[in-house]
Write an enzyme that holds these catalytic residues in place. Structure first.
Site, PDB file in Angstrom:
ATOM      1  N   ARG A   1      26.350  48.566  35.163  1.00 43.92           N
ATOM      2  CA  ARG A   1      27.815  48.214  34.187  1.00 43.92           C
ATOM      3  C   ARG A   1      28.065  47.892  32.936  1.00 43.92           C
ATOM      4  NH1 ARG A   1      32.355  46.830  39.300  1.00 43.92           N
ATOM      5  NH2 ARG A   1      31.303  48.451  40.504  1.00 43.92           N
TER       6      ARG A   1
ATOM      7  N   GLU B   1      35.035  58.041  37.835  1.00 43.41           N
ATOM      8  CA  GLU B   1      36.211  56.874  36.881  1.00 43.41           C
ATOM      9  C   GLU B   1      36.268  56.451  36.369  1.00 43.41           C
ATOM     10  OE1 GLU B   1      36.336  53.919  40.279  1.00 43.41           O
ATOM     11  OE2 GLU B   1      38.049  53.880  40.042  1.00 43.41           O
TER      12      GLU B   1
HETATM   13  C1  FWK Z   1      37.314  47.746  42.784  1.00 42.44           C
HETATM   14  C2  FWK Z   1      36.878  46.592  43.647  1.00 42.44           C
HETATM   15  C3  FWK Z   1      37.036  46.618  45.095  1.00 42.44           C
HETATM   16  O1  FWK Z   1      35.553  47.179  45.427  1.00 42.44           O
HETATM   17  C4  FWK Z   1      34.608  46.728  46.604  1.00 42.44           C
HETATM   18  N1  FWK Z   1      32.796  47.209  46.080  1.00 42.44           N
HETATM   19  C5  FWK Z   1      32.305  46.661  45.239  1.00 42.44           C
HETATM   20  N2  FWK Z   1      31.182  46.597  44.901  1.00 42.44           N
HETATM   21  C6  FWK Z   1      31.422  47.433  46.251  1.00 42.44           C
HETATM   22  C7  FWK Z   1      30.273  47.974  47.065  1.00 42.44           C
HETATM   23  N3  FWK Z   1      28.807  48.548  46.647  1.00 42.44           N
HETATM   24  N4  FWK Z   1      29.862  48.745  48.325  1.00 42.44           N
HETATM   25  C8  FWK Z   1      30.831  48.754  48.601  1.00 42.44           C
HETATM   26  N5  FWK Z   1      32.508  48.636  48.313  1.00 42.44           N
HETATM   27  C9  FWK Z   1      32.727  47.488  47.339  1.00 42.44           C
HETATM   28  C10 FWK Z   1      34.373  45.683  46.234  1.00 42.44           C
HETATM   29  O2  FWK Z   1      34.087  45.059  47.725  1.00 42.44           O
HETATM   30  C11 FWK Z   1      36.277  46.159  46.212  1.00 42.44           C
HETATM   31  O3  FWK Z   1      36.745  46.177  46.996  1.00 42.44           O
END
Ligand code: FWK
Length: 483
Positions: free
Chosen positions: A100, A171
């Protein structure tokens, strides 16, 4: 490239593209003609745009998780587990934080260390480093439409690679992946860089491949007034439409009062349609996405399932095309595949129980839709005026002047003067306007709702309410009542 609200010519796009593809060695494998052929060889069941449109026609809400790990085989295993054991309707690939920030060297190290450790040491999928070949293995080995989900101010190379690999949705946006995600990247730069991404999608569309674009609706996910997030969503929708994007999903992050959340989705969809029509984009296929609660989560897993199920029901009753699923590990970090699948199963259970049910209209719901649309119009009218009819220029000036102002955003380009707080039924209201140009009538309406809470709680309407609201859900309530 000078920022202007105008579709890039192919020549402008391909000129910039030469530089973009040099960002990492894997960029040289992107071949758009080959990619179009590959997309056309994929079954219709793997096209994101189509699945969304079918769901909208059928009046059902699809469930999509977030998920991403460092190595390809484990990522494939994870995604298929969420499909078969979770019941996901659409699959993500959540991109890691280094990617990112375009720190591909760090990704390379993270991949090597993950191989040695036998587990993911990145917090997402490093799509640029895996390249077209690696990402295509994910497309070949899974059975649902795939979307890249991230938070990338400069997503040009990432989008080139993963769309060429066969992902059919992307997205983000020049506002929504800057202001909530970056500290010091100018709006000018990210608006231009996301015009590139949208122009790439426009190019695919012009060559018969439909790619869905989904601005990131929730922004900071912290008490964002629905009209502020809807204004940003509509602006990013217009930015995308101008570059030739046809299939657009506009999003919203659950705030917690059911009537306001349903009103926000209804207002977003109808007002976006109005703006697309008014500005001549008559062939936009518009859908909506509802994000389950994006704020602080309870650690207790049973309570977390309560939050997840509550978000699922709000999404279904709102009639959103898609709901983004949280997991019972939200308070801890990156979820295990089992926890992630459980969040999807809980969500799908609620969606199935509510299938065919929509929140019927009521005076309260109609009033809230009217308020949100009127507030959104105040903001967008000002953006258009500041830009002298150029939306892109208007966005830059609107942030400079605090007309667009996202609460609790890290960006130094965000004024941070507007402050929200919940009213006595938990609807998010404007406590301090900063420079957000609401009419006096609308400003007074917001304050009157907050005064009711003040009276009920026996305290003045102050920023303390905002602070109490920020911690409330994590502590188990929606409204942060004084202790
Ligand atoms: C926008 C933020 C959201 O993305 C989720 N998130 C970020 N990285 C991951 C990931 N690697 N696997 C699952 N959920 C993820 C985080 O828990 C939060 O709910």
């Amino acid at each position: 490239m000078k920022l202007k609200f105008k579709k890039w010519t192919e020549e402008e796009f391909f000129q910039v593209r030469e530089e973009v593809l040099k960002g990492w060695p894997t960029g040289k494998d992107v071949d758009l003609e080959e990619a179009v052929k590959y997309h056309k060889s994929l079954p219709a069941s793997k096209n994101f745009s189509k699945k969304l449109l079918d769901a909208k026609k059928a009046g059902i809400t699809l469930a999509q998780p977030r998920a991403g790990v460092a190595l390809i085989d484990e990522h494939i295993e994870l995604l298929n587990f969420l499909d078969t054991e979770g019941g996901a309707d659409l699959l993500p690939s959540t991109i890691d934080s280094y990617t990112r920030q375009n720190k591909y060297e760090n990704c390379e190290k993270g991949i090597e260390e993950s191989k040695k450790a036998g587990r993911s040491l990145l917090n997402g999928f490093p799509g640029v480093n895996h390249g077209v070949t690696g990402c295509r293995r994910v497309v070949e080995a899974t059975n649902l439409p795939l979307q890249l989900r991230h938070g990338t101010p400069d997503a040009r190379l990432l989008s080139e690679i993963m769309l060429a690999a066969g992902f059919t949705s992307d997205e983000g946006g020049g506002i929504s992946y800057n202001v909530p995600y970056a500290k010091s990247v100018s709006l000018e730069k990210t608006l231009i860089d996301w015009q590139y991404v949208d122009r790439l999608v426009g190019w695919y569309e012009e060559h018969g491949v439909s790619i869905n674009r989904e601005p990131f609706g929730p922004l900071t996910g912290t008490l964002v007034p629905p009209s502020m997030s809807n204004a940003v969503g509509i602006l990013e929708g217009l930015m995308a439409a101008e570059q030739g994007v046809k299939n657009i999903t506009l999003g919203y992050g659950q705030c917690g009062n059911l009537i306001q959340d349903v009103a926000a989705i209804r207002a977003l969809e109808s007002q976006a349609e109005e703006y697309f029509k008014e500005f001549g984009y008559n062939d936009i296929q518009l859908t909506t996405v509802f994000h389950q609660w994006m704020g602080g989560f309870p650690e207790d897993e049973a309570k977390a399932f309560g939050v997840i199920s509550n978000g699922a029901s709000a999404a279904a009753l709102a009639g959103a095309t898609k709901v983004i699923v949280k997991t019972p590990h939200e308070a801890i970090g990156v979820p295990t595949k089992e926890a992630n699948a459980a969040g999807i199963r809980a969500t799908k259970m609620v969606l199935n129980l509510l299938r065919g049910q929509k929140l019927s209209t009521s005076p309260e719901l109609e009033k809230e839709i009217e308020i949100i649309k009127a507030e959104t119009k105040c903001i967008l009218d000002k953006v258009y005026e500041l830009g002298n009819g150029d939306w892109a220029i208007g966005i830059v000036k609107a942030f400079e002047q605090g007309v667009l102002d996202v609460p609790f955003a890290p960006s130094i380009y965000n004024a941070g003067k507007m402050m929200p707080a919940r009213d006595n039924v938990g609807k998010v209201r404007y406590l301090a306007l900063g420079n957000v140009p609401l009419s006096k009538e609308l400003a007074d309406y917001n304050m009157a709702q907050l005064e009711e809470r003040g009276k009920f709680e026996g305290r003045p309407v102050t920023f303390q309410m905002t602070v109490d609201d920020i911690f409330a859900v994590g502590k188990g309530t929606l409204i942060g009542r004084p202790e």
